[in-house]
Design a protein around this motif. Structure first.
Motif, PDB file in Angstrom:
ATOM      1  N   MET A 499      67.001  20.218  60.286  1.00 29.16           N
ATOM      2  CA  MET A 499      68.197  19.423  60.546  1.00 29.16           C
ATOM      3  C   MET A 499      68.010  17.985  60.098  1.00 29.16           C
ATOM      4  O   MET A 499      68.909  17.388  59.487  1.00 29.16           O
ATOM      5  N   LEU A 500      66.847  17.421  60.387  1.00 27.78           N
ATOM      6  CA  LEU A 500      66.594  16.051  59.949  1.00 27.78           C
ATOM      7  C   LEU A 500      66.543  15.979  58.419  1.00 27.78           C
ATOM      8  O   LEU A 500      67.002  15.002  57.824  1.00 27.78           O
ATOM      9  N   GLU A 501      66.021  17.005  57.790  1.00 26.99           N
ATOM     10  CA  GLU A 501      66.005  17.045  56.327  1.00 26.99           C
ATOM     11  C   GLU A 501      67.422  17.012  55.766  1.00 26.99           C
ATOM     12  O   GLU A 501      67.694  16.322  54.766  1.00 26.99           O
ATOM     13  N   GLU A 502      68.336  17.749  56.386  1.00 28.94           N
ATOM     14  CA  GLU A 502      69.723  17.733  55.940  1.00 28.94           C
ATOM     15  C   GLU A 502      70.333  16.338  56.053  1.00 28.94           C
ATOM     16  O   GLU A 502      71.178  15.950  55.241  1.00 28.94           O
ATOM     17  N   LEU A 503      69.901  15.581  57.061  1.00 29.38           N
ATOM     18  CA  LEU A 503      70.450  14.243  57.295  1.00 29.38           C
ATOM     19  C   LEU A 503      69.744  13.175  56.470  1.00 29.38           C
ATOM     20  O   LEU A 503      70.282  12.077  56.283  1.00 29.38           O
ATOM     21  N   THR A 504      68.536  13.469  55.989  1.00 32.77           N
ATOM     22  CA  THR A 504      67.759  12.494  55.224  1.00 32.77           C
ATOM     23  C   THR A 504      67.279  13.166  53.934  1.00 32.77           C
ATOM     24  O   THR A 504      68.022  13.310  52.990  1.00 32.77           O
ATOM     25  N   SER A 505      66.034  13.579  53.931  1.00 30.39           N
ATOM     26  CA  SER A 505      65.456  14.301  52.795  1.00 30.39           C
ATOM     27  C   SER A 505      64.198  15.007  53.258  1.00 30.39           C
ATOM     28  O   SER A 505      63.629  14.669  54.311  1.00 30.39           O
ATOM     29  N   ARG A 506      63.754  15.941  52.465  1.00 31.31           N
ATOM     30  CA  ARG A 506      62.514  16.629  52.810  1.00 31.31           C
ATOM     31  C   ARG A 506      61.336  15.664  52.818  1.00 31.31           C
ATOM     32  O   ARG A 506      60.481  15.726  53.705  1.00 31.31           O
ATOM     33  N   GLU A 507      61.273  14.777  51.844  1.00 29.17           N
ATOM     34  CA  GLU A 507      60.168  13.830  51.767  1.00 29.17           C
ATOM     35  C   GLU A 507      60.156  12.906  52.989  1.00 29.17           C
ATOM     36  O   GLU A 507      59.092  12.532  53.488  1.00 29.17           O
ATOM     37  N   TYR A 508      61.326  12.573  53.502  1.00 26.88           N
ATOM     38  CA  TYR A 508      61.404  11.728  54.690  1.00 26.88           C
ATOM     39  C   TYR A 508      60.763  12.430  55.884  1.00 26.88           C
ATOM     40  O   TYR A 508      59.987  11.825  56.631  1.00 26.88           O
ATOM     41  N   VAL A 509      61.086  13.705  56.045  1.00 23.66           N
ATOM     42  CA  VAL A 509      60.514  14.472  57.165  1.00 23.66           C
ATOM     43  C   VAL A 509      59.005  14.631  56.982  1.00 23.66           C
ATOM     44  O   VAL A 509      58.232  14.474  57.934  1.00 23.66           O
ATOM     45  N   MET A 510      58.583  14.927  55.766  1.00 21.66           N
ATOM     46  CA  MET A 510      57.153  15.076  55.504  1.00 21.66           C
ATOM     47  C   MET A 510      56.404  13.786  55.803  1.00 21.66           C
ATOM     48  O   MET A 510      55.288  13.807  56.334  1.00 21.66           O
ATOM     49  N   ASP A 511      56.998  12.651  55.475  1.00 17.91           N
ATOM     50  CA  ASP A 511      56.364  11.362  55.782  1.00 17.91           C
ATOM     51  C   ASP A 511      56.228  11.159  57.289  1.00 17.91           C
ATOM     52  O   ASP A 511      55.201  10.664  57.766  1.00 17.91           O
ATOM     53  N   LEU A 512      57.256  11.536  58.040  1.00 11.94           N
ATOM     54  CA  LEU A 512      57.177  11.427  59.501  1.00 11.94           C
ATOM     55  C   LEU A 512      56.040  12.271  60.054  1.00 11.94           C
ATOM     56  O   LEU A 512      55.299  11.839  60.953  1.00 11.94           O
ATOM     57  N   ILE A 513      55.884  13.482  59.536  1.00  9.00           N
ATOM     58  CA  ILE A 513      54.814  14.366  59.992  1.00  9.00           C
ATOM     59  C   ILE A 513      53.462  13.744  59.675  1.00  9.00           C
ATOM     60  O   ILE A 513      52.570  13.676  60.536  1.00  9.00           O
ATOM     61  N   ARG A 514      53.295  13.254  58.441  1.00 10.32           N
ATOM     62  CA  ARG A 514      52.018  12.657  58.034  1.00 10.32           C
ATOM     63  C   ARG A 514      51.690  11.421  58.870  1.00 10.32           C
ATOM     64  O   ARG A 514      50.553  11.241  59.312  1.00 10.32           O
ATOM     65  N   GLN A 515      52.674  10.562  59.074  1.00  9.36           N
ATOM     66  CA  GLN A 515      52.438   9.333  59.835  1.00  9.36           C
ATOM     67  C   GLN A 515      52.076   9.626  61.287  1.00  9.36           C
ATOM     68  O   GLN A 515      51.199   8.989  61.866  1.00  9.36           O
ATOM     69  N   THR A 516      52.744  10.603  61.869  1.00  5.92           N
ATOM     70  CA  THR A 516      52.472  10.946  63.271  1.00  5.92           C
ATOM     71  C   THR A 516      51.112  11.614  63.413  1.00  5.92           C
ATOM     72  O   THR A 516      50.386  11.369  64.386  1.00  5.92           O
ATOM     73  N   ALA A 517      50.758  12.437  62.445  1.00  5.29           N
ATOM     74  CA  ALA A 517      49.466  13.142  62.492  1.00  5.29           C
ATOM     75  C   ALA A 517      48.298  12.195  62.227  1.00  5.29           C
ATOM     76  O   ALA A 517      47.180  12.437  62.687  1.00  5.29           O
ATOM     77  N   GLU A 518      48.556  11.124  61.465  1.00  6.45           N
ATOM     78  CA  GLU A 518      47.519  10.158  61.079  1.00  6.45           C
ATOM     79  C   GLU A 518      46.397  10.828  60.297  1.00  6.45           C
ATOM     80  O   GLU A 518      45.257  10.369  60.306  1.00  6.45           O
ATOM     81  N   GLU A 519      46.718  11.938  59.666  1.00  3.03           N
ATOM     82  CA  GLU A 519      45.774  12.655  58.815  1.00  3.03           C
ATOM     83  C   GLU A 519      46.571  13.676  58.014  1.00  3.03           C
ATOM     84  O   GLU A 519      47.667  14.080  58.427  1.00  3.03           O
ATOM     85  N   PRO A 520      46.068  14.086  56.850  1.00  2.00           N
ATOM     86  CA  PRO A 520      46.780  15.127  56.105  1.00  2.00           C
ATOM     87  C   PRO A 520      46.786  16.435  56.901  1.00  2.00           C
ATOM     88  O   PRO A 520      45.771  16.828  57.485  1.00  2.00           O
TER      89      PRO A 520
END
Length: 554
Positions: A499-520
């Motif tokens: 749903m967030l991807e539909e509102l933004t982009s896939r790369e935006y969601v992937m960046d959120l995941i990476r930033q929150t994880a603080e690791e690949p």
């Protein structure tokens, strides 16, 4: 004077009697959307000399909306295989939190100096909106208030999109008949199955195994499982006649429960497709076994039967308008040495299936490369070559063999190691997930039946947590495990990401995941702590809500 302690903790925190649970919701606001199941726990402890009893009173705006169950400790002789890693809660046999059992709030037990947990879940419904509160007040035997636990949950007035990924957990009809002592396909058997399938669908499992013939799964060579054959076969004048009435009833029941997709159980035996499955038929007025382990998969008799059966079945499936909902299995988990035999059985059925896809748990890329399987389902620790070659519509699975580095659902693993599946499926664009055991209540190879409340590892064969996700309740209704709830959370995560991807982009969601994880995040390296998932969903949920509200107001 007895000292009591109470803590609101996340759904991913496994509480053991001798260890104080981490305060893993500190600084995190729980939130969710309409239609989601939002789960958390309350851990409690009484520093007393003897077992005491008490009650719980609920207050706050959510007091009538939540369900509270006891998290029970279940035995495990085999918590993990010999090959493992350092990311287990324990590798020792013992008691592990798993079963979610109904509890009367009028009588709870305080075990001396032990931590225990209550599982709290909320099904967010339309009409609930904004910050909602819940207060649990605990009383002792003298009905004196001894403590309380409070939490707030923010419910956004938004529906997540429907689940698009496939999820199947193989459903074992015979195990329900065996455990409850009922005749297969009797009225009571159908009733029990409907109870289990209703829950199955509710937890985001949208594809089910249909036993046209008794599935040749985890069965010792020469042995057989209880017959659960949905297709009636009759031999008349040297020809086969088929009745699909029970199969149609099964499909209808499953769809009424919310299941959308079906797998026709394997047409050949497991681990190499060398034999035919057990097939029962009416012959000269008696029900007899006409095929089984003794039947070579390439024999003229079985091939002749199979051709007639598949032609008749496909005709019915098309009549029932199920062409886009049905997949076929040939043989489970073939190895490289089985490639030629698998090729032969594929060639023997292709003309009869008329475009219906063949899907199997196949971890060797050569099977897909050679074109013998339409939809390979590799184990999660064998995904890499399939990903590198960009196989479209890729699925994955895990079982007892995937106990090192990768995601799985064993009792002894942190719940985060189970929930990461959702992040990984989204990140790698995986179309579906398959597992072999929703309710397998047999020993390995089905040599004997087990009581899953006493034996959780298929007779010390599969790590506890591999063989089933639900327990068979005394009333013919399933009792859930916390692992099932966590898997359902993983499926909900995917819907939120989409749903967030539909509102933004896939790369935006992937960046959120990476930033929150603080690791690949990879298949073998990922956060499994509860804070990661709680923070990630808090961020994703707020991003969705802010954008949807801004859109409405614009």
């Amino acid at each position: 004077m007895v000292k009591y302690e109470f803590k609101i903790i996340s759904s991913l925190n496994k509480v053991f009697p001798g260890a104080e649970p981490e305060d893993d919701l500190r600084g995190i606001r729980l939130s969710g959307f309409w239609g989601e199941t939002i789960s958390l726990q309350c851990a409690y402890r009484a520093e007393s000399l003897y077992t005491g009893y008490g009650r719980i009173a609920l207050h706050g705006s959510l007091k009538d909306a939540v369900r509270i169950r006891e998290v029970k400790l279940m035995p495990s002789v085999l918590p993990c295989n010999g090959e493992g890693d350092d990311h287990y809660l324990s590798k020792e046999p013992g008691l592990y939190p798993d079963l979610l059992s109904n509890i009367s709030l009028e009588r709870i037990t305080y075990v001396p100096c032990q931590w225990h947990a209550l599982w709290i879940d909320l099904e967010a419904e339309e009409g609930m909106e904004g910050n909602q509160d819940l207060i649990l007040q605990f009383y002792d035997e003298e009905d004196l208030l001894v403590g309380e636990a409070r939490t707030e949950i923010c419910i956004y007035p938004i529906h997540l999109p429907p689940q698009t990924c496939f999820h199947t957990e193989w459903f074992h009809c015979d195990c329900l008949a065996d455990y409850y002592g009922v005749e297969p396909w009797s009225a009571r058997h159908w009733e029990i199955m409907k109870n289990f399938i209703t829950l199955y669908s509710k937890r985001g499992i949208n594809m089910i195994l249909a036993p046209a013939f008794t599935p040749p799964l985890d069965t010792a060579v020469g042995e057989e499982r209880t017959t659960v054959q949905l297709v009636d076969v009759k031999i008349v004048g040297g020809k086969y006649m088929f009745s699909f009435d029970k199969l149609y009833t099964f499909f209808q029941m499953c769809m009424e429960c919310g299941v959308k997709y079906f797998e026709i159980a394997h047409l050949f035996t497991q681990w190499g497709a060398k034999s035919a499955p057990k097939v029962m038929a009416e012959k000269e007025g008696a029900l007899v076994r006409i095929f089984g382990w003794e039947t070579d998969s390439q024999s003229f008799a079985y091939q002749e039967f199979l051709g007639q059966f598949l032609d008749a079945l496909v005709l019915r499936l098309d009549e029932w308008k199920l062409r886009d909902r049905v997949f076929f299995h040939l043989s489970d988990e073939p190895e490289e040495k089985d490639l030629e035999m698998y090729r032969k059985v594929r060639e023997s059925v292709s003309a009869h299936l008329k475009g219906y896809p063949i899907m199997d748990a196949v971890s060797r890329y050569t099977f897909y490369e050679s074109g013998v399987v339409d939809k390979p389902v590799p184990a999660v620790d064998h995904l890499e070559p399939f990903l590198e070659n960009q196989v479209p519509g890729l699925w994955t699975y895990y079982c007892g063999a995937q106990g090192k580095d990768v995601t799985n659902r064993f009792f002894a693993m942190p719940s985060g190691r189970t929930r990461i599946l959702g992040v990984q499926m989204y990140q790698y664009r995986l179309e579906g997930f398959l597992h072999w055991g929703f309710n397998f209540y047999n020993s390995q190879y089905s040599l004997y039946h087990i009581n899953p409340y006493q034996v959780t590892d298929a007779g010390a064969a599969f790590p506890s947590g591999d063989a089933f996700l639900v327990y068979p309740g005394a009333d013919g209704c399933p009792e859930e495990s916390l692992r099932l709830m966590v898997l359902a959370e993983a499926m909900q995560d995917i819907r939120a990401f989409q749903m967030l991807e539909e509102l933004t982009s896939r790369e935006y969601v992937m960046d959120l995941i990476r930033q929150t994880a603080e690791e690949p995040v990879t298949l073998v390296s990922y956060p499994d702590n509860s804070q990661f998932f709680q923070k990630l969903r808090e961020i994703v949920n707020k991003e969705i809500a802010d954008r949807r509200i801004s859109y409405r107001n614009s």
